[in-house]
Design a protein around this motif. Structure first.
Motif, PDB file in Angstrom:
ATOM      1  N   GLU A 210      -9.136  32.107  50.983  1.00 59.25           N
ATOM      2  CA  GLU A 210     -10.595  32.447  51.207  1.00 59.25           C
ATOM      3  C   GLU A 210     -10.989  32.415  50.437  1.00 59.25           C
ATOM      4  O   GLU A 210     -12.540  31.588  50.120  1.00 59.25           O
ATOM      5  CB  GLU A 210     -10.275  34.470  51.821  1.00 59.25           C
ATOM      6  CG  GLU A 210      -8.934  34.105  53.037  1.00 59.25           C
ATOM      7  CD  GLU A 210      -9.535  35.918  53.256  1.00 59.25           C
ATOM      8  OE1 GLU A 210     -10.058  36.322  53.250  1.00 59.25           O
ATOM      9  OE2 GLU A 210      -9.080  35.749  54.919  1.00 59.25           O
ATOM     10  N   ILE A 211     -10.867  32.829  48.868  1.00 58.87           N
ATOM     11  CA  ILE A 211     -11.612  32.496  48.150  1.00 58.87           C
ATOM     12  C   ILE A 211     -12.222  31.163  47.226  1.00 58.87           C
ATOM     13  O   ILE A 211     -13.300  30.859  47.317  1.00 58.87           O
ATOM     14  CB  ILE A 211     -11.071  32.689  47.110  1.00 58.87           C
ATOM     15  CG1 ILE A 211     -10.974  34.356  47.176  1.00 58.87           C
ATOM     16  CG2 ILE A 211     -11.519  32.835  45.342  1.00 58.87           C
ATOM     17  CD1 ILE A 211     -10.076  35.152  45.297  1.00 58.87           C
ATOM     18  N   ARG A 212     -10.943  30.201  48.012  1.00 60.99           N
ATOM     19  CA  ARG A 212     -11.534  28.054  47.475  1.00 60.99           C
ATOM     20  C   ARG A 212     -12.253  28.012  48.907  1.00 60.99           C
ATOM     21  O   ARG A 212     -12.790  27.204  48.341  1.00 60.99           O
ATOM     22  CB  ARG A 212      -9.986  27.750  47.525  1.00 60.99           C
ATOM     23  CG  ARG A 212      -9.333  28.590  46.319  1.00 60.99           C
ATOM     24  CD  ARG A 212      -8.195  26.899  46.672  1.00 60.99           C
ATOM     25  NE  ARG A 212      -8.429  25.699  46.872  1.00 60.99           N
ATOM     26  CZ  ARG A 212      -8.917  24.557  46.010  1.00 60.99           C
ATOM     27  NH1 ARG A 212      -8.846  24.871  44.953  1.00 60.99           N
ATOM     28  NH2 ARG A 212      -8.807  23.330  46.146  1.00 60.99           N
ATOM     29  N   ASP A 213     -12.499  28.852  49.764  1.00 61.85           N
ATOM     30  CA  ASP A 213     -12.800  28.189  50.566  1.00 61.85           C
ATOM     31  C   ASP A 213     -14.243  28.694  50.417  1.00 61.85           C
ATOM     32  O   ASP A 213     -15.235  28.759  51.800  1.00 61.85           O
ATOM     33  CB  ASP A 213     -13.006  28.791  51.972  1.00 61.85           C
ATOM     34  CG  ASP A 213     -11.747  28.315  52.635  1.00 61.85           C
ATOM     35  OD1 ASP A 213     -11.278  26.811  51.575  1.00 61.85           O
ATOM     36  OD2 ASP A 213     -10.252  28.633  53.337  1.00 61.85           O
ATOM     37  N   VAL A 214     -14.969  29.804  49.730  1.00 64.19           N
ATOM     38  CA  VAL A 214     -16.462  30.195  49.899  1.00 64.19           C
ATOM     39  C   VAL A 214     -17.533  29.041  49.612  1.00 64.19           C
ATOM     40  O   VAL A 214     -17.230  28.931  48.070  1.00 64.19           O
ATOM     41  CB  VAL A 214     -16.564  31.681  48.429  1.00 64.19           C
ATOM     42  CG1 VAL A 214     -17.750  31.892  48.201  1.00 64.19           C
ATOM     43  CG2 VAL A 214     -15.602  32.487  49.070  1.00 64.19           C
ATOM     44  N   PRO A 215     -18.617  29.405  49.966  1.00 66.77           N
ATOM     45  CA  PRO A 215     -19.790  27.917  49.992  1.00 66.77           C
ATOM     46  C   PRO A 215     -20.176  28.576  48.743  1.00 66.77           C
ATOM     47  O   PRO A 215     -20.579  29.457  48.318  1.00 66.77           O
ATOM     48  CB  PRO A 215     -20.482  28.190  50.822  1.00 66.77           C
ATOM     49  CG  PRO A 215     -19.983  29.048  52.234  1.00 66.77           C
ATOM     50  CD  PRO A 215     -18.905  29.053  51.385  1.00 66.77           C
ATOM     51  N   GLY A 216     -20.214  27.587  47.710  1.00 65.71           N
ATOM     52  CA  GLY A 216     -21.189  27.159  46.479  1.00 65.71           C
ATOM     53  C   GLY A 216     -20.707  27.652  44.913  1.00 65.71           C
ATOM     54  O   GLY A 216     -21.067  28.247  44.161  1.00 65.71           O
ATOM     55  N   LEU A 217     -19.039  27.843  45.806  1.00 66.04           N
ATOM     56  CA  LEU A 217     -18.236  28.037  44.463  1.00 66.04           C
ATOM     57  C   LEU A 217     -17.833  27.229  43.417  1.00 66.04           C
ATOM     58  O   LEU A 217     -18.127  25.811  43.676  1.00 66.04           O
ATOM     59  CB  LEU A 217     -16.594  28.602  45.036  1.00 66.04           C
ATOM     60  CG  LEU A 217     -15.671  29.640  44.054  1.00 66.04           C
ATOM     61  CD1 LEU A 217     -16.694  30.956  43.843  1.00 66.04           C
ATOM     62  CD2 LEU A 217     -14.690  29.369  44.813  1.00 66.04           C
ATOM     63  N   LYS A 218     -18.310  27.525  42.100  1.00 65.63           N
ATOM     64  CA  LYS A 218     -18.350  26.200  41.294  1.00 65.63           C
ATOM     65  C   LYS A 218     -17.502  25.941  40.690  1.00 65.63           C
ATOM     66  O   LYS A 218     -17.334  24.609  40.511  1.00 65.63           O
ATOM     67  CB  LYS A 218     -19.341  26.669  39.648  1.00 65.63           C
ATOM     68  CG  LYS A 218     -19.821  25.793  38.465  1.00 65.63           C
ATOM     69  CD  LYS A 218     -19.905  26.676  37.353  1.00 65.63           C
ATOM     70  CE  LYS A 218     -19.781  24.975  36.574  1.00 65.63           C
ATOM     71  NZ  LYS A 218     -21.163  26.236  35.635  1.00 65.63           N
ATOM     72  N   LYS A 261     -12.961  32.057  36.932  1.00 65.97           N
ATOM     73  CA  LYS A 261     -13.313  31.967  35.510  1.00 65.97           C
ATOM     74  C   LYS A 261     -14.682  31.041  34.978  1.00 65.97           C
ATOM     75  O   LYS A 261     -14.879  30.894  33.344  1.00 65.97           O
ATOM     76  CB  LYS A 261     -12.557  30.424  34.743  1.00 65.97           C
ATOM     77  CG  LYS A 261     -11.151  30.084  35.753  1.00 65.97           C
ATOM     78  CD  LYS A 261     -10.625  31.749  34.884  1.00 65.97           C
ATOM     79  CE  LYS A 261      -9.289  31.994  35.141  1.00 65.97           C
ATOM     80  NZ  LYS A 261      -7.878  31.202  34.439  1.00 65.97           N
ATOM     81  N   ASN A 262     -16.082  31.981  35.928  1.00 68.88           N
ATOM     82  CA  ASN A 262     -17.348  31.933  35.117  1.00 68.88           C
ATOM     83  C   ASN A 262     -18.032  33.223  35.741  1.00 68.88           C
ATOM     84  O   ASN A 262     -17.659  33.172  36.536  1.00 68.88           O
ATOM     85  CB  ASN A 262     -17.763  30.092  35.322  1.00 68.88           C
ATOM     86  CG  ASN A 262     -18.064  29.968  36.897  1.00 68.88           C
ATOM     87  OD1 ASN A 262     -19.173  30.604  37.266  1.00 68.88           O
ATOM     88  ND2 ASN A 262     -17.255  28.577  36.835  1.00 68.88           N
ATOM     89  N   GLU A 263     -18.836  32.766  34.816  1.00 72.38           N
ATOM     90  CA  GLU A 263     -19.800  34.261  35.136  1.00 72.38           C
ATOM     91  C   GLU A 263     -20.987  33.945  36.727  1.00 72.38           C
ATOM     92  O   GLU A 263     -21.256  34.921  37.194  1.00 72.38           O
ATOM     93  CB  GLU A 263     -20.682  34.524  34.138  1.00 72.38           C
ATOM     94  CG  GLU A 263     -21.944  33.399  34.067  1.00 72.38           C
ATOM     95  CD  GLU A 263     -21.722  32.960  32.920  1.00 72.38           C
ATOM     96  OE1 GLU A 263     -22.393  31.993  32.584  1.00 72.38           O
ATOM     97  OE2 GLU A 263     -20.440  33.046  32.872  1.00 72.38           O
ATOM     98  N   GLN A 264     -21.111  32.547  37.014  1.00 72.68           N
ATOM     99  CA  GLN A 264     -21.414  31.907  38.276  1.00 72.68           C
ATOM    100  C   GLN A 264     -20.746  32.189  39.209  1.00 72.68           C
ATOM    101  O   GLN A 264     -21.513  32.903  40.848  1.00 72.68           O
ATOM    102  CB  GLN A 264     -22.153  30.732  38.526  1.00 72.68           C
ATOM    103  CG  GLN A 264     -22.795  29.739  39.365  1.00 72.68           C
ATOM    104  CD  GLN A 264     -22.964  29.060  39.345  1.00 72.68           C
ATOM    105  OE1 GLN A 264     -22.948  28.371  38.095  1.00 72.68           O
ATOM    106  NE2 GLN A 264     -22.556  27.737  40.214  1.00 72.68           N
ATOM    107  N   PHE A 269     -20.002  36.382  44.016  1.00 70.96           N
ATOM    108  CA  PHE A 269     -19.201  37.293  45.093  1.00 70.96           C
ATOM    109  C   PHE A 269     -19.741  38.833  44.911  1.00 70.96           C
ATOM    110  O   PHE A 269     -19.551  39.532  45.831  1.00 70.96           O
ATOM    111  CB  PHE A 269     -17.946  37.601  44.341  1.00 70.96           C
ATOM    112  CG  PHE A 269     -16.226  36.474  45.046  1.00 70.96           C
ATOM    113  CD1 PHE A 269     -15.990  37.103  46.074  1.00 70.96           C
ATOM    114  CD2 PHE A 269     -17.034  35.415  44.638  1.00 70.96           C
ATOM    115  CE1 PHE A 269     -15.027  35.727  46.647  1.00 70.96           C
ATOM    116  CE2 PHE A 269     -15.950  34.027  45.304  1.00 70.96           C
ATOM    117  CZ  PHE A 269     -15.037  34.576  46.556  1.00 70.96           C
ATOM    118  N   GLU A 270     -20.473  39.160  44.023  1.00 74.09           N
ATOM    119  CA  GLU A 270     -21.026  40.464  43.472  1.00 74.09           C
ATOM    120  C   GLU A 270     -22.399  40.317  44.745  1.00 74.09           C
ATOM    121  O   GLU A 270     -22.928  41.440  45.604  1.00 74.09           O
ATOM    122  CB  GLU A 270     -21.730  40.417  42.424  1.00 74.09           C
ATOM    123  CG  GLU A 270     -20.208  40.604  41.312  1.00 74.09           C
ATOM    124  CD  GLU A 270     -20.497  40.510  40.473  1.00 74.09           C
ATOM    125  OE1 GLU A 270     -22.124  40.541  39.661  1.00 74.09           O
ATOM    126  OE2 GLU A 270     -20.132  41.527  38.982  1.00 74.09           O
TER     127      GLU A 270
END
Length: 281
Positions: A210-218, A261-264, A269-270
């Motif tokens: 699910e996390i891997r499918d989140v749009p916009g993940l850097k 692994k990065n703040e973006q 997610f926040e």
């Protein structure tokens, strides 16, 4: 011998075909794929499966192709000459053998790993074309030719940071390691954690994909990061029920530092969690 994977490395059928084809053709195997998909480890596993030694050459941005052949330390020879050292009479004392030299002259034909070739200068692959094609090179200082009696198995990895020259690509057998599907990933997890609870794996895998499918993940979490996360979940004894809760207001998973692994991406997610809380109110 044919490569079929090892007890510690799950190889998909297309990867087995690629490795065995490269060995049969005596061509370098160029492997690309997302970071963390096991490109570097593959060379180690090929060496173990074929019963051959591994010679790793990890490439940096400052690495030059000549370093893979040999380096002549003229400064050291000049200094020793000024000091009257008898070593200066044999120029071989000032020649440092590179990884290709070691691979070409090894007693047992090795597996040569040229790791992350795209980190180097764009001319780096071109500078190795002839040596990898003919499996020999000339040492100008001594007048000798270093040639491989038996061609080593050459594995070259790339993270696609730079495009590789067409002339170089023509001399390689190419394979892209696709990100593992769930069935393959379950087999990988079972190899690393044979005693892990099935329910924990099931819930962790569902959340991971699910996390891997989140749009916009850097940066999407990789296989190695999933394994790190599972290890932490077991150490902290996180129950599967915690992962099963899909509370939209708490989208960030427990121990998320192993996956994000990065703040973006953490901020992404926040923000998603904040938006979900607003929608619920």
């Amino acid at each position: 011998m044919r490569f079929t994977g090892t007890d510690s490395y799950i190889a998909t059928p297309d990867l087995m075909v690629a490795v065995n084809a490269a060995v049969s053709l005596q061509r370098p195997l160029l492997v690309k794929g997302e970071p963390g998909t096991g490109k570097t480890v593959l060379a180690h596993e090929i060496a173990a499966a074929l019963g051959r030694p591994l010679i790793p050459w990890h490439i940096k941005s400052t690495t030059k192709a000549q370093q893979g052949l040999y380096e002549y330390d003229a400064v050291a020879r000049l200094r020793d000459g000024q000091l009257g050292d008898a070593r200066v009479h044999d120029i071989r004392n000032y020649i440092k053998r590179g990884k290709l030299w070691d691979a070409f002259t090894a007693e047992t034909p090795p597996v040569l790993l040229i790791d992350e070739i795209d980190k180097a200068d764009i001319e780096f692959p071109n500078d190795l074309l002839l040596e990898l094609d003919r499996m020999e090179f000339h040492v100008y200082e001594t007048g000798e030719t270093i040639a491989a009696k038996v061609r080593p198995v050459v594995v070259i990895t790339s993270n696609n940071e730079k495009e590789l020259p067409d002339a170089f690509l023509r001399r390689c057998f190419f394979h892209y390691i696709r990100f593992p599907d769930r069935e393959t990933m379950e087999r990988i997890v079972a190899v690393h954690f044979p005693d892990i609870r099935n329910e924990l794996v099931r819930e962790a895998m569902a959340l991971f994909y699910e996390i891997r499918d989140v749009p916009g993940l850097k940066k999407k979490p990789s296989t190695s990061e999933l394994l790190d996360w599972l290890k932490l979940l077991m150490i902290d004894e996180i129950p599967p029920e915690v992962l099963k809760q899909r509370d939209p207001a708490k989208l960030i998973p427990p121990l998320h530092g192993a996956l994000l692994k990065n703040e973006q991406d953490v901020h992404l997610f926040e923000r998603l969690a904040f938006l979900n809380r607003r929608e619920r109110h």
